[in-house]
Structure formats: C-alpha cells, structure tokens
Design a protein around this motif. Structure first.
Motif, PDB file in Angstrom:
ATOM      1  N   LEU A   1       3.759  12.515  62.702  1.00  0.00           N
ATOM      2  CA  LEU A   1       5.135  12.095  62.919  1.00  0.00           C
ATOM      3  C   LEU A   1       6.065  12.835  61.958  1.00  0.00           C
ATOM      4  CD1 LEU A   1       4.684   8.219  63.258  1.00  0.00           C
ATOM      5  CD2 LEU A   1       4.741   9.951  65.068  1.00  0.00           C
ATOM      6  N   PRO A   2       7.225  13.266  62.456  1.00  0.00           N
ATOM      7  CA  PRO A   2       8.205  13.906  61.565  1.00  0.00           C
ATOM      8  C   PRO A   2       8.667  12.914  60.490  1.00  0.00           C
ATOM      9  CG  PRO A   2       8.796  14.198  63.887  1.00  0.00           C
ATOM     10  CD  PRO A   2       7.696  13.198  63.848  1.00  0.00           C
ATOM     11  N   GLU A   3       8.947  13.449  59.289  1.00  0.00           N
ATOM     12  CA  GLU A   3       9.384  12.614  58.179  1.00  0.00           C
ATOM     13  C   GLU A   3      10.668  13.160  57.587  1.00  0.00           C
ATOM     14  OE1 GLU A   3       6.214  12.488  55.357  1.00  0.00           O
ATOM     15  OE2 GLU A   3       4.834  11.411  56.696  1.00  0.00           O
ATOM     16  N   THR A   4      11.427  12.257  56.954  1.00  0.00           N
ATOM     17  CA  THR A   4      12.614  12.671  56.212  1.00  0.00           C
ATOM     18  C   THR A   4      12.184  13.218  54.858  1.00  0.00           C
ATOM     19  OG1 THR A   4      12.928  10.506  55.185  1.00  0.00           O
ATOM     20  CG2 THR A   4      13.957  10.861  57.343  1.00  0.00           C
ATOM     21  N   ALA A   5      13.161  13.696  54.070  1.00  0.00           N
ATOM     22  CA  ALA A   5      12.849  14.280  52.756  1.00  0.00           C
ATOM     23  C   ALA A   5      12.224  13.269  51.814  1.00  0.00           C
ATOM     24  CB  ALA A   5      14.128  14.852  52.131  1.00  0.00           C
ATOM     25  N   ASN A   6      12.526  11.976  51.976  1.00  0.00           N
ATOM     26  CA  ASN A   6      11.964  10.977  51.062  1.00  0.00           C
ATOM     27  C   ASN A   6      10.728  10.281  51.618  1.00  0.00           C
ATOM     28  OD1 ASN A   6      13.209   9.471  52.998  1.00  0.00           O
ATOM     29  ND2 ASN A   6      14.528   8.313  51.626  1.00  0.00           N
ATOM     30  N   GLY A   7      10.107  10.884  52.629  1.00  0.00           N
ATOM     31  CA  GLY A   7       8.811  10.409  53.094  1.00  0.00           C
ATOM     32  C   GLY A   7       8.842   9.331  54.156  1.00  0.00           C
ATOM     33  N   LYS A   8      10.019   8.910  54.601  1.00  0.00           N
ATOM     34  CA  LYS A   8      10.092   7.919  55.669  1.00  0.00           C
ATOM     35  C   LYS A   8       9.910   8.597  57.029  1.00  0.00           C
ATOM     36  CE  LYS A   8      13.418   4.847  53.352  1.00  0.00           C
ATOM     37  NZ  LYS A   8      14.722   4.164  53.523  1.00  0.00           N
ATOM     38  N   ILE A   9       9.461   7.823  57.999  1.00  0.00           N
ATOM     39  CA  ILE A   9       9.362   8.336  59.354  1.00  0.00           C
ATOM     40  C   ILE A   9      10.772   8.594  59.884  1.00  0.00           C
ATOM     41  CG2 ILE A   9       8.591   7.863  61.697  1.00  0.00           C
ATOM     42  CD1 ILE A   9       6.347   8.297  59.648  1.00  0.00           C
ATOM     43  N   ASP A  10      11.000   9.773  60.411  1.00  0.00           N
ATOM     44  CA  ASP A  10      12.293  10.142  60.983  1.00  0.00           C
ATOM     45  C   ASP A  10      12.290   9.715  62.448  1.00  0.00           C
ATOM     46  OD1 ASP A  10      14.532  11.385  62.063  1.00  0.00           O
ATOM     47  OD2 ASP A  10      14.368  13.132  60.752  1.00  0.00           O
ATOM     48  N   ARG A  11      12.838   8.531  62.705  1.00  0.00           N
ATOM     49  CA  ARG A  11      12.758   7.952  64.045  1.00  0.00           C
ATOM     50  C   ARG A  11      13.462   8.829  65.086  1.00  0.00           C
ATOM     51  NH1 ARG A  11      10.937   2.802  64.389  1.00  0.00           N
ATOM     52  NH2 ARG A  11      11.974   2.552  66.407  1.00  0.00           N
ATOM     53  N   ASN A  12      14.611   9.371  64.730  1.00  0.00           N
ATOM     54  CA  ASN A  12      15.335  10.211  65.684  1.00  0.00           C
ATOM     55  C   ASN A  12      14.522  11.443  66.054  1.00  0.00           C
ATOM     56  OD1 ASN A  12      17.523   8.501  65.786  1.00  0.00           O
ATOM     57  ND2 ASN A  12      18.645   9.555  64.181  1.00  0.00           N
ATOM     58  N   ALA A  13      13.879  12.046  65.050  1.00  0.00           N
ATOM     59  CA  ALA A  13      13.057  13.225  65.319  1.00  0.00           C
ATOM     60  C   ALA A  13      11.819  12.866  66.132  1.00  0.00           C
ATOM     61  CB  ALA A  13      12.653  13.892  64.003  1.00  0.00           C
ATOM     62  N   VAL A  14      11.259  11.678  65.885  1.00  0.00           N
ATOM     63  CA  VAL A  14      10.105  11.229  66.672  1.00  0.00           C
ATOM     64  C   VAL A  14      10.490  11.091  68.143  1.00  0.00           C
ATOM     65  CG1 VAL A  14       8.526   9.310  67.100  1.00  0.00           C
ATOM     66  CG2 VAL A  14       8.958  10.067  64.754  1.00  0.00           C
ATOM     67  N   ILE A  15      11.628  10.437  68.398  1.00  0.00           N
ATOM     68  CA  ILE A  15      12.079  10.229  69.781  1.00  0.00           C
ATOM     69  C   ILE A  15      12.353  11.566  70.463  1.00  0.00           C
ATOM     70  CG2 ILE A  15      13.913   9.238  71.194  1.00  0.00           C
ATOM     71  CD1 ILE A  15      14.126   7.020  69.030  1.00  0.00           C
ATOM     72  N   ALA A  16      12.958  12.490  69.707  1.00  0.00           N
ATOM     73  CA  ALA A  16      13.212  13.818  70.267  1.00  0.00           C
ATOM     74  C   ALA A  16      11.907  14.540  70.573  1.00  0.00           C
ATOM     75  CB  ALA A  16      14.062  14.632  69.302  1.00  0.00           C
ATOM     76  N   SER A  17      10.919  14.403  69.699  1.00  0.00           N
ATOM     77  CA  SER A  17       9.625  15.057  69.912  1.00  0.00           C
ATOM     78  C   SER A  17       8.895  14.495  71.128  1.00  0.00           C
ATOM     79  CB  SER A  17       8.739  14.896  68.667  1.00  0.00           C
ATOM     80  OG  SER A  17       9.319  15.522  67.553  1.00  0.00           O
ATOM     81  N   ALA A  18       9.172  13.229  71.436  1.00  0.00           N
ATOM     82  CA  ALA A  18       8.485  12.592  72.563  1.00  0.00           C
ATOM     83  C   ALA A  18       9.102  12.935  73.906  1.00  0.00           C
ATOM     84  CB  ALA A  18       8.496  11.076  72.378  1.00  0.00           C
ATOM     85  N   ALA A  19      10.303  13.509  73.878  1.00  0.00           N
ATOM     86  CA  ALA A  19      10.991  13.830  75.134  1.00  0.00           C
ATOM     87  C   ALA A  19      10.110  14.746  75.993  1.00  0.00           C
ATOM     88  CB  ALA A  19      12.326  14.495  74.843  1.00  0.00           C
ATOM     89  N   GLY A  20       9.908  14.371  77.226  1.00  0.00           N
ATOM     90  CA  GLY A  20       9.071  15.154  78.135  1.00  0.00           C
ATOM     91  C   GLY A  20       7.595  14.861  78.012  1.00  0.00           C
ATOM     92  N   ARG A  21       7.183  14.068  76.999  1.00  0.00           N
ATOM     93  CA  ARG A  21       5.761  13.752  76.817  1.00  0.00           C
ATOM     94  C   ARG A  21       5.419  12.324  77.200  1.00  0.00           C
ATOM     95  NH1 ARG A  21       3.561  16.661  71.321  1.00  0.00           N
ATOM     96  NH2 ARG A  21       4.891  18.509  71.359  1.00  0.00           N
ATOM     97  N   LEU A  22       6.426  11.466  77.365  1.00  0.00           N
ATOM     98  CA  LEU A  22       6.161  10.065  77.664  1.00  0.00           C
ATOM     99  C   LEU A  22       5.528   9.930  79.045  1.00  0.00           C
ATOM    100  CD1 LEU A  22       9.441   8.487  76.276  1.00  0.00           C
ATOM    101  CD2 LEU A  22       7.139   8.163  75.342  1.00  0.00           C
ATOM    102  N   ARG A  23       4.473   9.124  79.080  1.00  0.00           N
ATOM    103  CA  ARG A  23       3.774   8.877  80.341  1.00  0.00           C
ATOM    104  C   ARG A  23       3.580   7.378  80.534  1.00  0.00           C
ATOM    105  NH1 ARG A  23       5.187  13.268  80.571  1.00  0.00           N
ATOM    106  NH2 ARG A  23       4.024  15.209  80.918  1.00  0.00           N
ATOM    107  N   ASP A  24       3.489   6.945  81.779  1.00  0.00           N
ATOM    108  CA  ASP A  24       3.258   5.524  82.055  1.00  0.00           C
ATOM    109  C   ASP A  24       1.950   5.062  81.437  1.00  0.00           C
ATOM    110  OD1 ASP A  24       5.586   5.365  83.545  1.00  0.00           O
ATOM    111  OD2 ASP A  24       4.572   5.768  85.455  1.00  0.00           O
ATOM    112  N   LEU A  25       1.979   3.856  80.887  1.00  0.00           N
ATOM    113  CA  LEU A  25       0.753   3.264  80.358  1.00  0.00           C
ATOM    114  C   LEU A  25       0.176   2.347  81.415  1.00  0.00           C
ATOM    115  CD1 LEU A  25      -1.282   2.748  78.114  1.00  0.00           C
ATOM    116  CD2 LEU A  25       0.242   0.936  77.260  1.00  0.00           C
TER     117      LEU A  25
END
Length: 351
Positions: free
Chosen positions: A327-351
C-alpha cells in the motif's frame, strides 16, 4: 533572510527557556507551521505557538513520566508534529534523543538494542513492517513504552507485539493539538484515555477537543476543536476512534465505518493489510470496496466471501475488491488512502 534569522534565534531562545514564559512573544507567538499528514485529504498548514509545545509536553510527561535514564528514539519525520514533538519534549525535559534519518526496521531494532532506548513512537504500518521483517526480535527490558498511533492497528498486530513483549501504548493526537491528546495508561495499553488538562467530547458522532494551547485554529463557540474524526466516549472515559468522518460510507441508508470492516478483514490470517472505501452505485448510493494486501497468495474469492458472511452484516461486506502487493504510504508512514484508491482504479472486481 534577516526575518528568518530573527525567528530562528527566537525559537532557540524559547526552547532554551531564557525568556520569561509570561512574555507573549514566546508563549503565544508563532513557533512552527506544520502540515497535517494528508493521509485522507490534502495536507493543511497549522500554526502552533511555543505555549502549544509546552502544554503538550507537560501533558505527555504527566502520562508517561520521565526517568533519569530515558532515551527517546525518533524515527518519525520531524517535518510533521509526531516527530517534532519528540524533539521538543526531550529538549524541554533535558532528556536524550536518539535520531535515525528514516524508518528502517533493522535500524530501529539496532538502536533499541544498542543505544539503551526507553521510549519510541511508531505508526501501525511501521510496526507491521518491523514485525514482518524482524520475526525473531524481542525488545530488551530497557524499552518501557512504544507509542502507537496515527491510524488504527489491527488486532493481529497488537496480539503479536504483546506476545513478543513489546510494550505498546495506544495514542491519539492531531497536528492542531501539537500531537497527543489521549494516550493509554500502562495498566490498560489499548485504552485511549484523555491526557490531564484535555477535555474530549463527542458531538454528532465527531470527536471535539479542548484544553490545549493552540496558536490559531477554528474553534466552536465554546472553545472546542472539531477534529473531523468519528468516535465514541465510553462511560469509563475511554475514547474509541472510529475513523475519519470524510471516509464514512453510506450504503442504502446504512453507515459503514471503514476501520471496523478493515479490522475484520485483517483478522484473516492471509490478509496483512486492508483499506476500505465507498464506490458510487446507482442503486445503493455507495457500495463497500476493499483493497487488500495478501500475506502470501491472494485468497480465493469464495473463501473470502464466506469469511465476510461469518463476520460482517450484509451492508458492511465488501462488494468490490482489489489485491495489491503493498500500500502507498505518506512521508510519516501512514497509509495514503487517496493513493490507495487511485491505485485500485481499474483493478476492482466483484467479490
């Protein structure tokens, strides 16, 4: 340049305590402009005074105490309040700071083992990486507290750390309050308790904080800072942080707290991290989506569906999933939620 030099001289003088603390030039004057982490939105600039740092250091010391032998390891970026507050607390207390240039599990472990570190601060992503990459490490008896905050930590992370004897203490803070506002006591290391002099209340589901010295901040009419974090305050005074209000998912009229779903997903032994968010849907308004990091190979969809059916109400179950290696992280080690959502674009599939 002259003004910059003047401010640096003033900052040094204030930290060294050579100015009368009653003088407004140091107590209420601007000492630092820090940016929020930006883990779930754009970073915002926050102005903090010398009084903010002094009040925050005093409240922290009252909860954690200071020992003559204390040495605080700082592996958080000092451009953010978590790292900078470690420095200011130690300077005010005339205590030792152990600095490493950036978080690295091996460097952290070596510093703790070889430099008699007694205190350190981590975010859950850092601790998870340390546990994974240093599977045989257990801390020396000199380490008395590891403050864990910045985001929610899964039960699996807590359980493994406690099994290894890592003395975790949950903490919750924000840039506007100069870091800590609630930190667990040693007797109940997972329970967030407001620091002395800090008042916390819940209004419309949102955490509001008062009782700290802020330089400039938008407050309610009765002097509270509205944090933007959702929470519950239990009858025994323990604070439960549920996540950011901006991250709340409303699906078919039901509220879903992403952190609660993430905790259930991360409880699966083959899922190391999870980020849950809403996706627009014409029928339900939003549906629940999840980005997952496997511990090994991704889980078969049927197995994951069964896991969710056994642990989550129907409206809380992810309808879309994507798998990422990390998962993408910010400079202080937190999960970068916006970057995660952007990375998932086009990869989401039905469960």
């Amino acid at each position: 340049l002259h003004e910059r030099a003047r401010r640096l001289d003033l900052l040094q003088t204030c930290l060294e305590g050579d100015v009368d603390p009653d003088r407004s030039v140091c107590d209420s004057g601007l000492m630092a402009i820090l940016f929020t982490s930006g883990s779930s939105g754009l970073p915002r600039a926050v102005e903090l005074s010398r009084g903010s740092f002094l009040a925050a250091a005093t409240a922290s010391a009252a909860r954690l105490g200071w020992h003559d032998e204390d040495r605080w390891l700082c592996c958080l970026p000092i451009a953010h309040v978590g790292g900078l507050s470690i420095l200011t607390r130690c300077l005010i207390a005339r205590s030792t700071i152990v600095l490493i240039p950036r978080f690295d599990p091996e460097a952290v472990v070596n510093a703790i083992d070889q430099s008699a570190v007694t205190l350190t601060s981590l975010v859950p992503a850092m601790l998870a990486r340390l546990l994974r990459l240093m599977p045989d490490w257990t801390p020396p008896s000199s380490l008395r507290a590891v403050l864990l905050g910045g985001s929610a930590a899964s039960e699996a992370i807590w359980d493994e750390a406690e099994q290894r004897g890592i003395p975790l203490r949950a903490t919750y803070g924000l840039t506007e309050a100069c870091s800590q506002v609630a930190t667990a006591k040693a007797s109940a290391p997972r329970d967030l308790v407001p620091l002395d002099g800090v008042d916390i209340r819940i209004r419309d589901g949102c955490i509001e904080v008062a009782g700290f010295n802020v330089y400039s901040c938008t407050l309610t009419s009765d002097g509270y800072l509205r944090t933007g974090d959702l929470g519950r305050l239990h009858s025994d005074g323990v604070l439960e942080v549920l996540g950011r209000a901006d991250d709340l998912i409303i699906t078919g009229g039901e509220n879903v707290m992403p952190a609660e779903v993430e905790a259930e997903l991360e409880a699966h032994p083959q899922i190391s991290r999870a980020v849950v968010f809403g996706q627009p849907n014409p029928e339900w308004g939003e549906i629940v989506a999840a980005v997952l990091v496997p511990d090994g190979s991704p889980i078969d969809s049927a197995v994951l569906r069964k896991w969710c059916e056994n642990r989550l109400a129907p409206f809380r179950r992810p309808r879309l999933i994507a798998w990422l290696e990390k998962l993408p992280e910010t400079a202080n080690g937190k999960i970068d939620r916006n970057a995660v959502i952007a990375s998932a674009a086009g990869r989401l599939r039905d469960l």
